[in-house]
Design a protein around this motif. Structure first.
Motif, PDB file in Angstrom:
ATOM      1  N   GLY A   1      -4.603   2.719   9.403  1.00  0.00           N
ATOM      2  CA  GLY A   1      -3.292   2.183   9.047  1.00  0.00           C
ATOM      3  C   GLY A   1      -2.842   1.127  10.044  1.00  0.00           C
TER       4      GLY A   1
ATOM      5  N   GLN B   1      -1.537   0.737  -0.147  1.00  0.00           N
ATOM      6  CA  GLN B   1      -1.759   2.136   0.212  1.00  0.00           C
ATOM      7  C   GLN B   1      -3.205   2.508  -0.060  1.00  0.00           C
ATOM      8  OE1 GLN B   1       0.962   4.613  -1.918  1.00  0.00           O
ATOM      9  NE2 GLN B   1       2.734   3.921  -0.767  1.00  0.00           N
TER      10      GLN B   1
ATOM     11  N   GLN C   1      -0.203  -5.121   5.251  1.00  0.00           N
ATOM     12  CA  GLN C   1       0.072  -3.863   5.942  1.00  0.00           C
ATOM     13  C   GLN C   1      -0.623  -2.750   5.168  1.00  0.00           C
ATOM     14  OE1 GLN C   1       1.751  -3.785   8.827  1.00  0.00           O
ATOM     15  NE2 GLN C   1       1.486  -1.601   9.057  1.00  0.00           N
TER      16      GLN C   1
ATOM     17  N   THR D   1       2.209  -4.705   1.237  1.00  0.00           N
ATOM     18  CA  THR D   1       1.760  -3.399   1.690  1.00  0.00           C
ATOM     19  C   THR D   1       0.806  -2.818   0.658  1.00  0.00           C
ATOM     20  OG1 THR D   1       3.825  -3.010   2.863  1.00  0.00           O
ATOM     21  CG2 THR D   1       2.508  -1.076   2.337  1.00  0.00           C
TER      22      THR D   1
ATOM     23  N   GLN E   1      -1.235   1.209   4.574  1.00  0.00           N
ATOM     24  CA  GLN E   1      -0.710   2.558   4.799  1.00  0.00           C
ATOM     25  C   GLN E   1      -1.759   3.552   4.332  1.00  0.00           C
ATOM     26  OE1 GLN E   1       2.899   2.780   2.516  1.00  0.00           O
ATOM     27  NE2 GLN E   1       4.101   1.733   4.065  1.00  0.00           N
TER      28      GLN E   1
ATOM     29  N   LYS F   1      -2.749   7.470   3.408  1.00  0.00           N
ATOM     30  CA  LYS F   1      -2.147   8.738   2.977  1.00  0.00           C
ATOM     31  C   LYS F   1      -3.235   9.757   2.673  1.00  0.00           C
ATOM     32  CE  LYS F   1       2.060   6.826   1.149  1.00  0.00           C
ATOM     33  NZ  LYS F   1       3.119   7.084   0.228  1.00  0.00           N
TER      34      LYS F   1
END
Length: 177
Positions: free
Chosen positions: A113, A35, A133, A33, A135, A137
């Motif tokens: 995302g 970000q 993945q 993952t 993400q 923010k």
């Protein structure tokens, strides 16, 4: 008899706990993952390893439906690229021969995302797939400098320390009981 039952119950609980923790570690390793913050860029990693490529062909896809980026026989092909990714994607051609097909995605949006998969074709007649993945923010308030776009990637050392912490916590609880 009661003491044996107590010890056996503690052992079974401890074994179940370890199985759950190992399952969590392997699940995290299978799909990393990353970000990213709205408006910033992020680099999604994709490597073929040490295999020599005869013909460089790689594809990036979003959630298995949107065409993010294509490399056909060593050349960029944006003919089928989804318009959402136009002028926001970049790769590193000098790195192709090293097996690096990482993708830089810029001007991140909330809708970015999801799952990004890199498909590398023609590696010793075997196709390889790597997924990440992403993400998205909101940028934290008050931070002027550009944040590290790969801040969300958890290292193996961090996972091991986390596991050890849980292990010791459960061990202490079981000893107290």
């Amino acid at each position: 008899m009661i003491i044996n039952l107590y010890i056996m119950t503690r052992s079974v609980l401890l074994i179940c706990f370890f199985i759950l923790l190992l399952n969590e570690v392997f699940a995290k390793e299978s799909v990393p993952t990353v970000q990213g913050f709205i408006g910033d860029s992020v680099v999604l990693q994709c490597h073929s390893g040490n295999v020599q490529l005869k013909s460089i062909t790689a594809h990036w896809r979003y959630n298995d439906i949107k065409n993010v980026y294509d490399i056909e026989d060593g050349k960029v092909s944006i003919v089928d690229q989804d318009r959402v990714y136009r002028d926001r994607t970049e790769m590193f051609p000098a790195e192709y021969m090293k097996g690096n097909f990482s993708l830089k995605l810029g001007k991140l949006q909330n809708t970015d995302g999801g799952s990004y998969c890199c498909f590398i074709a023609n590696i010793a007649y075997i196709n390889k797939q790597q997924c990440t993945q992403l993400q998205i923010k909101e940028k934290p308030r008050g931070i002027q400098e550009k944040p590290d776009s790969n801040r969300g990637v958890e290292s193996k050392a961090e996972r091991i320390v986390s596991l050890l912490f849980h292990f010791f916590a459960v061990s202490i609880l079981l000893c107290v009981l």
